[in-house]
Design a protein around this motif. Structure first.
Motif, short mmCIF file in Angstrom:
data_model
loop_
_atom_site.label_atom_id
_atom_site.label_comp_id
_atom_site.label_asym_id
_atom_site.label_seq_id
_atom_site.Cartn_x
_atom_site.Cartn_y
_atom_site.Cartn_z
N LEU A 10 53.61 -26.40 -61.39
CA LEU A 10 52.14 -26.55 -60.68
C LEU A 10 52.36 -27.23 -59.34
O LEU A 10 51.95 -26.45 -58.32
CB LEU A 10 51.24 -27.25 -61.60
N LEU A 15 49.65 -26.27 -57.12
CA LEU A 15 48.53 -26.22 -57.97
C LEU A 15 48.10 -27.45 -58.77
O LEU A 15 49.09 -28.10 -59.02
CB LEU A 15 48.51 -24.99 -58.52
N THR A 16 47.10 -27.59 -59.13
CA THR A 16 46.65 -28.77 -59.95
C THR A 16 46.51 -28.16 -61.45
O THR A 16 46.26 -26.84 -61.60
CB THR A 16 45.57 -29.47 -59.65
N GLU A 17 46.28 -28.91 -62.44
CA GLU A 17 45.96 -28.54 -63.81
C GLU A 17 44.57 -27.91 -63.70
O GLU A 17 44.41 -26.74 -64.39
CB GLU A 17 45.82 -29.60 -64.70
N ASP A 19 43.25 -26.35 -61.12
CA ASP A 19 43.47 -24.81 -60.41
C ASP A 19 43.94 -23.96 -61.66
O ASP A 19 43.52 -22.80 -61.55
CB ASP A 19 44.60 -24.88 -59.48
N PHE A 20 44.94 -24.18 -62.07
CA PHE A 20 45.54 -23.40 -63.51
C PHE A 20 44.42 -23.05 -64.50
O PHE A 20 44.38 -22.07 -64.87
CB PHE A 20 46.67 -24.02 -64.27
N ALA A 22 41.31 -22.95 -64.01
CA ALA A 22 40.33 -22.06 -63.25
C ALA A 22 40.83 -20.63 -63.06
O ALA A 22 40.15 -19.66 -63.31
CB ALA A 22 40.15 -22.67 -61.89
N MET A 23 42.37 -20.32 -62.66
CA MET A 23 42.75 -19.21 -62.81
C MET A 23 42.74 -18.42 -64.12
O MET A 23 42.67 -17.48 -64.08
CB MET A 23 44.25 -19.36 -62.23
#
Length: 95
Positions: A10, A15-17, A19-20, A22-23
């Protein structure tokens, strides 16, 4: 150990947790190519990226991520693979 590896991945892509998560939600929790959920319940989707630019592309299951890697991220090779499969599908229908 797995969490540490994921955190490194990440960070590599900024990226943050969150972000991950949300994706993953945006993709419906499925692989962007095969549209399947990860096979094992504790397996997360892989962070796919362009090996030349390092740019994040999306989330893939291990199989699809590996397939792209084995094809060298070569669009022409992927197109030939699609043509091959389409040809085989037509031949199978005609048989």
């Amino acid at each position: 150990m797995r969490k540490a590896v994921r955190s490194l991945q990440l960070r590599k892509f900024g990226l943050t947790e969150a972000d991950f998560a949300a994706m993953t939600l945006a993709q419906g929790g499925v692989c962007a190519i095969c549209l399947r959920l990860p096979r094992a319940p504790d397996t997360r989707l892989c962070i796919d990226h362009d090996h030349d630019t390092g740019q994040f592309r999306g989330l893939l299951c291990r199989s699809c991520n590996g397939a792209l890697g084995l094809l060298g991220d070569d669009v022409s090779a992927v197109q030939r693979a699609v043509a091959y499969l389409e040809n085989y599908a037509v031949e199978a229908k005609e048989a």
